[in-house]
Scaffold this motif. Structure first.
Motif, PDB file in Angstrom:
ATOM      1  N   ILE A 185       0.367  -1.415  -0.041  1.00  0.00           N
ATOM      2  CA  ILE A 185      -0.074   0.485   0.285  1.00  0.00           C
ATOM      3  C   ILE A 185       1.368   0.862   0.021  1.00  0.00           C
ATOM      4  O   ILE A 185       1.997   1.383   0.984  1.00  0.00           O
ATOM      5  N   CYS A 186       0.311   2.434  -1.139  1.00  0.00           N
ATOM      6  CA  CYS A 186       1.571   3.956  -0.444  1.00  0.00           C
ATOM      7  C   CYS A 186       0.136   4.557   0.253  1.00  0.00           C
ATOM      8  O   CYS A 186      -0.988   4.745  -0.192  1.00  0.00           O
ATOM      9  N   GLU A 187       1.051   5.473   1.110  1.00  0.00           N
ATOM     10  CA  GLU A 187      -0.712   5.685   2.248  1.00  0.00           C
ATOM     11  C   GLU A 187      -0.728   7.597   1.193  1.00  0.00           C
ATOM     12  O   GLU A 187      -1.675   7.578   0.970  1.00  0.00           O
ATOM     13  N   HIS A 188       0.223   7.468   0.535  1.00  0.00           N
ATOM     14  CA  HIS A 188      -0.336   9.301  -0.339  1.00  0.00           C
ATOM     15  C   HIS A 188      -1.653   8.840  -1.981  1.00  0.00           C
ATOM     16  O   HIS A 188      -1.817   9.802  -1.896  1.00  0.00           O
ATOM     17  N   CYS A 189      -1.314   7.393  -2.234  1.00  0.00           N
ATOM     18  CA  CYS A 189      -2.463   7.383  -2.694  1.00  0.00           C
ATOM     19  C   CYS A 189      -3.631   7.188  -2.084  1.00  0.00           C
ATOM     20  O   CYS A 189      -4.536   7.449  -2.528  1.00  0.00           O
ATOM     21  N   ARG A 193      -4.375   8.984  -0.138  1.00  0.00           N
ATOM     22  CA  ARG A 193      -5.421   9.875   0.226  1.00  0.00           C
ATOM     23  C   ARG A 193      -5.819  10.865  -0.598  1.00  0.00           C
ATOM     24  O   ARG A 193      -7.287  11.254  -0.542  1.00  0.00           O
ATOM     25  N   GLU A 194      -5.259  10.453  -1.879  1.00  0.00           N
ATOM     26  CA  GLU A 194      -5.717  11.017  -2.775  1.00  0.00           C
ATOM     27  C   GLU A 194      -6.763  10.482  -3.638  1.00  0.00           C
ATOM     28  O   GLU A 194      -7.967  10.732  -3.968  1.00  0.00           O
ATOM     29  N   ASP A 195      -6.547   9.160  -3.594  1.00  0.00           N
ATOM     30  CA  ASP A 195      -8.012   8.569  -4.131  1.00  0.00           C
ATOM     31  C   ASP A 195      -9.048   8.681  -3.361  1.00  0.00           C
ATOM     32  O   ASP A 195     -10.343   8.309  -3.417  1.00  0.00           O
ATOM     33  N   PHE A 196      -9.309   8.877  -1.679  1.00  0.00           N
ATOM     34  CA  PHE A 196     -10.108   9.280  -0.632  1.00  0.00           C
ATOM     35  C   PHE A 196     -10.734  10.598  -1.865  1.00  0.00           C
ATOM     36  O   PHE A 196     -12.101  11.107  -1.707  1.00  0.00           O
ATOM     37  N   ASN A 197      -9.349  11.063  -1.792  1.00  0.00           N
ATOM     38  CA  ASN A 197     -10.796  13.014  -2.125  1.00  0.00           C
ATOM     39  C   ASN A 197     -11.019  12.863  -3.548  1.00  0.00           C
ATOM     40  O   ASN A 197     -11.881  13.491  -4.150  1.00  0.00           O
ATOM     41  N   THR A 198     -10.507  11.766  -4.714  1.00  0.00           N
ATOM     42  CA  THR A 198     -10.893  11.363  -6.369  1.00  0.00           C
ATOM     43  C   THR A 198     -11.567  10.419  -5.901  1.00  0.00           C
ATOM     44  O   THR A 198     -13.021  11.125  -6.695  1.00  0.00           O
ATOM     45  N   HIS A 199     -11.975   9.475  -6.180  1.00  0.00           N
ATOM     46  CA  HIS A 199     -12.939   8.381  -5.749  1.00  0.00           C
ATOM     47  C   HIS A 199     -13.970   8.026  -4.826  1.00  0.00           C
ATOM     48  O   HIS A 199     -15.336   7.429  -4.841  1.00  0.00           O
ATOM     49  N   GLY A 200     -13.341   9.474  -3.605  1.00  0.00           N
ATOM     50  CA  GLY A 200     -14.432   9.344  -2.413  1.00  0.00           C
ATOM     51  C   GLY A 200     -14.641   7.470  -1.887  1.00  0.00           C
ATOM     52  O   GLY A 200     -14.881   7.941  -0.583  1.00  0.00           O
ATOM     53  N   SER A 201     -12.754   6.660  -1.770  1.00  0.00           N
ATOM     54  CA  SER A 201     -12.803   5.590  -1.518  1.00  0.00           C
ATOM     55  C   SER A 201     -11.943   5.560  -1.462  1.00  0.00           C
ATOM     56  O   SER A 201     -11.085   5.472  -2.955  1.00  0.00           O
ATOM     57  N   PRO A 202     -10.625   5.063  -0.914  1.00  0.00           N
ATOM     58  CA  PRO A 202      -9.071   3.825  -0.794  1.00  0.00           C
ATOM     59  C   PRO A 202      -9.484   2.655  -0.997  1.00  0.00           C
ATOM     60  O   PRO A 202     -10.817   2.423  -1.151  1.00  0.00           O
ATOM     61  N   TRP A 218       4.534   3.974  -8.445  1.00  0.00           N
ATOM     62  CA  TRP A 218       5.258   4.321  -9.666  1.00  0.00           C
ATOM     63  C   TRP A 218       4.921   5.589  -9.553  1.00  0.00           C
ATOM     64  O   TRP A 218       5.136   6.501 -10.689  1.00  0.00           O
ATOM     65  N   ARG A 219       3.453   6.178  -8.355  1.00  0.00           N
ATOM     66  CA  ARG A 219       3.157   7.940  -8.730  1.00  0.00           C
ATOM     67  C   ARG A 219       4.394   9.078  -8.005  1.00  0.00           C
ATOM     68  O   ARG A 219       4.852   9.775  -8.275  1.00  0.00           O
ATOM     69  N   HIS A 220       4.101   8.483  -7.531  1.00  0.00           N
ATOM     70  CA  HIS A 220       4.975   9.646  -5.758  1.00  0.00           C
ATOM     71  C   HIS A 220       6.554   8.252  -5.860  1.00  0.00           C
ATOM     72  O   HIS A 220       7.540   9.907  -4.765  1.00  0.00           O
ATOM     73  N   GLY A 221       6.796   7.581  -5.774  1.00  0.00           N
ATOM     74  CA  GLY A 221       8.167   6.814  -5.532  1.00  0.00           C
ATOM     75  C   GLY A 221       8.306   6.511  -4.565  1.00  0.00           C
ATOM     76  O   GLY A 221       9.585   6.199  -4.034  1.00  0.00           O
ATOM     77  N   THR A 222       7.480   6.860  -3.446  1.00  0.00           N
ATOM     78  CA  THR A 222       7.431   6.264  -2.231  1.00  0.00           C
ATOM     79  C   THR A 222       7.644   4.791  -1.750  1.00  0.00           C
ATOM     80  O   THR A 222       7.615   3.830  -2.792  1.00  0.00           O
ATOM     81  N   GLY A 268      -3.419   6.366   6.034  1.00  0.00           N
ATOM     82  CA  GLY A 268      -3.448   7.856   5.037  1.00  0.00           C
ATOM     83  C   GLY A 268      -4.315   9.415   5.745  1.00  0.00           C
ATOM     84  O   GLY A 268      -4.407  10.037   5.539  1.00  0.00           O
ATOM     85  N   SER A 269      -3.940   8.387   7.891  1.00  0.00           N
ATOM     86  CA  SER A 269      -4.568   9.228   8.238  1.00  0.00           C
ATOM     87  C   SER A 269      -3.978  10.890   8.774  1.00  0.00           C
ATOM     88  O   SER A 269      -3.703  11.791   8.451  1.00  0.00           O
ATOM     89  N   ASN A 270      -2.255  10.465   8.472  1.00  0.00           N
ATOM     90  CA  ASN A 270      -1.708  10.979   8.781  1.00  0.00           C
ATOM     91  C   ASN A 270      -0.257  11.537   7.997  1.00  0.00           C
ATOM     92  O   ASN A 270       0.867  10.506   8.477  1.00  0.00           O
ATOM     93  N   VAL A 271      -0.458  11.311   7.020  1.00  0.00           N
ATOM     94  CA  VAL A 271       0.481  11.664   5.833  1.00  0.00           C
ATOM     95  C   VAL A 271       1.948  12.679   5.665  1.00  0.00           C
ATOM     96  O   VAL A 271       1.186  13.676   5.645  1.00  0.00           O
ATOM     97  N   ASP A 272       2.565  12.852   5.784  1.00  0.00           N
ATOM     98  CA  ASP A 272       3.697  13.296   6.049  1.00  0.00           C
ATOM     99  C   ASP A 272       4.093  13.775   4.206  1.00  0.00           C
ATOM    100  O   ASP A 272       3.842  13.210   3.468  1.00  0.00           O
ATOM    101  N   PRO A 273       4.944  14.739   4.260  1.00  0.00           N
ATOM    102  CA  PRO A 273       4.929  15.522   3.116  1.00  0.00           C
ATOM    103  C   PRO A 273       6.658  14.227   1.941  1.00  0.00           C
ATOM    104  O   PRO A 273       6.963  14.096   3.463  1.00  0.00           O
TER     105      PRO A 273
END
Length: 600
Positions: A121-125, A127-136, A151-155, A189-194
């Motif tokens: 799992i990628c925690e940054h994805c 958060r973005e999926d929740f904002n974009t699709h309404g669900s992780p 592949w998107r964030h490199g983390t 995904g609740s506390n994702v650091d930069p």
């Protein structure tokens, strides 16, 4: 086949969503108390594996979903599993009547197909999926074999809870995260650091993740083993990794692949590499070895060779097109002067086969064709004698080998550093106080764990220059062994020294006389490098040609040695007195046999 199921709550697939994610979301939407209930509703079984590269019970789900079962199965396989990758490399083929035999799980070869491992799992994805699709949800591309970063964030991807290290996945169970908090209370995904640049994966790891994701989305279809092997072999030859006319230098290719990814990264991406099982690790490029290559190693090799998924698919398409068409002119020509025939004419096909053989083997004669293509020539002789005469004339023409373009190989970027490693390894070998063994280029390479550079002079010029300089001659090795034996047996007789040194008698006599004439200093306690210092004090370097470079020694052993005419015994039939050996002849034979017996 159309199913009458009413599983209307089964969620639609989100972009690049894994099957285990869809089934887990169904369990949450239905509010079933136990996962067993959800498994029974979807698969008719209390438990099933959902995180395999190809889940074996997926036809059961396709039969229960609304709509056509065949379409359901195709969409599930292509959109929510690793099926596009498995079929692309011909690692696995689904059963013929998979839906009809849904009650029997499909047999999957774990050695070549394998498992995807723990859910990543990628925690940054999230958060973005929740904002974009309404669900992780769980991304399918992150579960591809060997992918360790987003592949998107490199983390780096995570497989366990960052707080309590509890794995997200349990065998044959549904996932609770990221929709529910972990048992420790941590919610993904609740506390994702930069994004920290220190945690971003390297170019090779991130490029591999992008490559796997693009191949999954492209779903290019299935290619035969010969097409995959031909594509990889062509690219390896372009990179200067050929061996002979059609072979591949697998050791050099594996070394370059290791340099591209790095040993640490390869250990994370390939379990066999991490376990040290590398004898037959690189088997791409051959029709016999390609079917046994695991899926993750297929992906690693394809990304290393082509970098971009689009270029890889284009190369596969070109190889597939060439496999369907013979490497001949598109016009259906039989007569070399221009007599056209039908493309499907049996005579034209026979002539085409023979001409291809002559083109691929320019030195073939008519006798070679009869040896290898006897049936084709016999049929052609019956069908069309004029065509046979043309093939005969073509085979009799003087032809030379096709010119091979010289490949320019640039020196490896680590050539200088590895040359220093080889130099240090050679110095350690020469400084050792152990019983000397002959030091060659290969022994230096093995000591430095860089044996592959010995056969790659173009890619490692500095390394091979060091190896050529530090490789010793046979006489220099004898001198080191002689001094080492004297140091351990200072009061021994010459015969005992020769026996312990293991030097051939006649060469030992010359060597012993050479050092005794120079009043060699006796050494009782050897120190590191002392033998080399003593030899250099007597003007003996690594390329020493011996005390008598112009002298020729007979080879030791029991091999036949031709003697001169005056001392050769003649054994011919008849009572002639000329056939009786003289006493001088017999004495020479006895001496010669005694000499070889002592040498043996």
């Amino acid at each position: 086949m159309t199913s009458g199921s009413n599983l209307l709550l089964f969620p639609a697939s989100l972009p690049d969503e894994a099957l285990v994610s869809r089934v887990s979301r169904y369990h949450i939407l239905t509010r079933n108390r136990k996962t067993r209930d959800s498994f029974m509703q979807l698969f008719g079984k209390p438990r099933t594996a959902l995180t395999d590269i190809v889940p074996p019970d997926i036809p059961c789900l396709a039969l229960r979903l609304p709509g056509d079962s065949s379409d359901n199965l195709e969409r599930l396989l292509n959109d929510n599993t690793m099926f596009p990758l498995a079929t692309l490399f011909n690692s696995w083929t689904p059963p013929t009547d998979w839906l009809g035999a849904a009650a029997t799980p499909a047999t999957i070869r774990r050695r070549t197909l394998g498992l995807a491992g723990l859910t990543k799992i990628c925690e940054h994805c999230l958060r973005e999926d929740f904002n974009t699709h309404g669900s992780p949800y769980i991304h399918r591309a992150y579960q591809a074999p060997g992918v360790i970063c987003c592949w998107r964030h490199g983390t780096s991807l995570i497989e366990r809870c960052p707080e309590c290290s509890c794995p997200f996945e349990q065998p044959r169970e549904l996932l609770e995260v990221p929709w529910k908090p972990c048992a420790c209370g941590y919610r993904l995904g609740s506390n994702v650091d930069p994004i920290d640049e220190a945690t971003v994966g390297g170019d090779a790891a991130r490029g591999y993740a992008v490559f796997a994701r693009d191949l999954l989305l492209a779903a290019p279809g299935s290619y035969s083993t010969s097409v995959i092997a031909s594509t990889c072999r062509t690219k390896l030859v372009e990179l200067g990794l050929s061996r002979g006319q059609r072979g591949i230098d697998r050791h050099a290719a594996a070394a370059l692949l290791g340099d591209y990814y790095g040993s640490d990264l390869l250990g994370q991406m390939d379990p066999a590499y991490a376990a040290g099982k590398r004898d037959q690790w690189f088997r791409m490029g051959s029709r016999s070895g390609t079917p046994d290559v695991p899926l993750n190693r297929h992906l690693l090799t394809a990304h290393f060779l082509f970098v971009d998924a689009g270029r890889f698919v284009q190369a596969l398409e070109r190889a597939a097109a060439e496999a369907l068409m013979p490497p001949m002119p598109t016009r259906a020509t039989l007569d070399l002067a221009g007599d056209a025939r039908k493309p499907n004419d049996k005579v034209s096909r026979a002539v085409g086969e023979l001409r291809r053989a002559l083109e691929e083997n320019p030195r073939y004669t008519l006798e070679d064709l009869w040896t290898r293509y006897r049936g084709t020539l016999t049929r052609l002789l019956k069908w069309d004698r004029k065509a046979f005469a043309q093939i005969r004339d073509l085979a009799q023409k003087s032809r030379s080998r096709r010119p091979v373009a010289a490949r320019v190989i640039s020196p490896h970027r680590l050539d200088g550093a590895r040359a220093d490693q080889l130099r240090q390894a050679a110095l350690r070998l020469y400084a050792s106080t152990d019983r000397p063994v002959r030091i060659s280029k290969y022994s230096i390479g093995r000591a430095a764990k860089l044996a592959h550079v010995v056969s790659s002079r173009a890619a490692y010029p500095q390394c091979n220059e060091v190896l050529d300089g530090f490789a010793e001659t046979q006489w220099h090795f004898y001198a080191r062994r002689y001094l080492w034996t004297l140091a351990h047996l200072p009061d021994a007789a010459a015969s005992e020294v020769r026996q312990q040194a293991g030097i051939w008698h006649y060469k030992f006599v010359e060597l012993d006389a050479y050092f005794r004439a120079r009043s060699l200093t006796q050494v009782t306690h050897l120190r590191e490098g002392q033998i080399i210092v003593l030899l250099r004090g007597h003007g003996i370097d690594l390329k020493w040609e011996g005390p008598c470079p112009d002298k020729t020694f007979a080879r030791p052993g029991r091999a036949y040695v031709k003697k001169c005419t005056g001392t050769t015994t003649r054994h011919t039939a008849g009572p002639s007195s000329n056939n009786v050996p003289t006493p001088v002849d017999l004495a020479a034979v006895v001496l010669e046999r005694a000499r070889f017996t002592s040498a043996g």
